[in-house]
Scaffold this active site. Structure first.
Site, short mmCIF file in Angstrom:
data_model
loop_
_atom_site.label_atom_id
_atom_site.label_comp_id
_atom_site.label_asym_id
_atom_site.label_seq_id
_atom_site.Cartn_x
_atom_site.Cartn_y
_atom_site.Cartn_z
N GLU A 47 -7.89 33.97 -13.36
CA GLU A 47 -6.61 33.66 -12.96
C GLU A 47 -6.32 32.29 -12.78
OE1 GLU A 47 -6.37 34.13 -8.46
OE2 GLU A 47 -4.15 34.44 -8.59
N LYS A 127 2.08 38.33 -11.36
CA LYS A 127 1.38 38.75 -10.12
C LYS A 127 2.54 38.95 -8.91
CE LYS A 127 -2.22 37.17 -7.08
NZ LYS A 127 -2.94 35.95 -6.51
N CYS A 172 -6.11 38.93 -9.24
CA CYS A 172 -6.58 38.73 -7.87
C CYS A 172 -6.30 39.72 -6.80
CB CYS A 172 -6.45 37.12 -7.49
SG CYS A 172 -7.53 36.68 -6.34
N1 CDV Z 1 -6.04 34.17 -5.64
C1 CDV Z 1 -6.11 35.33 -4.83
O1 CDV Z 1 -5.07 36.12 -4.66
N2 CDV Z 1 -6.93 35.41 -3.63
C2 CDV Z 1 -6.95 36.17 -2.67
C3 CDV Z 1 -7.44 35.59 -1.41
C4 CDV Z 1 -6.51 34.80 -0.75
C5 CDV Z 1 -8.00 36.72 -0.45
C6 CDV Z 1 -7.89 37.65 -3.06
O2 CDV Z 1 -7.39 38.67 -2.66
O3 CDV Z 1 -8.97 37.41 -3.31
#
Ligand code: CDV
Length: 311
Positions: A47, A127, A172
């Site tokens: 990401e 996202k 993510c």
């Molecule tokens: N970049 C992200 O989405 N990070 C989140 C953190 C904030 C918990 C994740 O779910 O890994």
């Protein structure tokens, strides 16, 4: 007959705030060439792979925020990556911050694209599950301003027929939401590519680091097994901007088993020969959705607003 796709996950070590795009792209190219030497069909980058994870900073100057965004893809600094991939005949997945003008309005998304081996852009995902907060919160050890810097993605969860299989992308935080995986699963996805930036600390309250690691693996392994799909999870790792970021990039088989794992917090390749038919027996038996899935009996009415009401 098996359908083997050789996949490289290109974990990145820290990218500091002042590291130039040219320097980052050089690192990406090095990983791409190494992946190609090892026979990879496709390479998956994390990401926001072109810059530091800028939502951790309380940046109030919009021009500075925008300096972390790409206005075109490929653009002047990223074209070399596309050219090299096409020359080598390797596909790639790239996460980046996207700045786009639509109908005279500027939009900012946390985006990932999928490029096939011939250099065609076959998929784009923006996202949807943006974590963190929209206002600067000085009490935090570090900020997580994704809700301030990005809009929620507007392209849905899609699956693309490419590179011999059905490919999907999450970004993510999406990996923690079973419905994100499930919407791909319902479309028969065979491989989900996921870039992530995950601090080893919660930043707001104490959470044991071992649990943070466990939840990363749990989300990816459960998503893989419950949808009978490969998952390629690739981290930005190491101490970046004075925040420790989790590595543990992993390739997970449709059985939920981890078949490749990064062991450092630096630029590192992991490679696996992924048989895209490996999840077939699960899709035909335990997770044959048409035979066993019964949402009409779940006892919930899901309103179009996304709110859930007891029946
Ligand atoms: N970049 C992200 O989405 N990070 C989140 C953190 C904030 C918990 C994740 O779910 O890994």
């Amino acid at each position: 007959m098996s359908r083997i796709l050789t996949v490289a996950g290109a974990q990145l070590g820290p990218i500091e705030r002042d590291e130039s795009r040219a320097s980052v792209v050089k690192r990406l190219l090095d990983l791409m060439r190494r992946a190609n030497d090892r026979g990879a069909d496709v390479i998956v980058y994390p990401e926001l792979a072109l810059t530091t994870f800028f939502p951790r900073w309380a940046i109030e100057d919009q021009a500075e925020v925008d300096s972390f965004f790409e206005r075109e893809m490929p653009g002047p600094e990223t074209a070399v990556l596309f050219d090299e991939a096409k020359k080598l005949g390797i596909g790639f997945h790239l996460g980046y911050a996207e700045l786009i003008e639509e109908d005279g309005i500027l939009h900012r998304y946390n985006t990932a694209i999928l490029i096939d081996k011939a250099g065609n852009t076959v998929g784009k995902y923006r996202k949807i599950h943006l974590p963190g907060h929209a206002e600067i919160e000085p009490e935090r050890q570090f900020q997580h301003l994704e809700k301030r810097f990005f809009e929620v993605g507007n392209l849905g969860f899609k699956v693309w027929n490419t590179m011999g299989g059905k490919m999907g992308v999450l970004i993510c935080n999406d990996r923690r939401w079973p419905e994100a995986f499930r919407v791909l699963g319902l479309q028969g996805v065979e491989m989900v590519m996921i870039g992530y930036n995950t601090p080893t600390l919660n930043g707001l309250m104490f959470e044991p680091p071992h649990l943070r690691s466990f939840h990363n693996r749990l989300s990816m392994q459960a998503g893989a097994y419950q949808n009978a799909t490969w998952v390629v999870g690739v981290a930005k790792a190491g101490n970046e901007g004075d925040v420790d970021m989790m590595g543990e990039s992993a390739i997970v088989a449709p059985t939920g088993e981890v078949v490749a794992l990064c062991s450092t917090l630096e630029d590192e390749l992991m490679i696996a020969d992924c048989d895209l038919d490996a999840g077939r027996y699960l899709k035909d038996t335990t997770f044959k959705f048409s035979a066993h899935r019964r949402p009409e009996h779940y006892g919930l009415i899901v309103e179009t607003t996304g709110e859930v009401e007891p029946r």
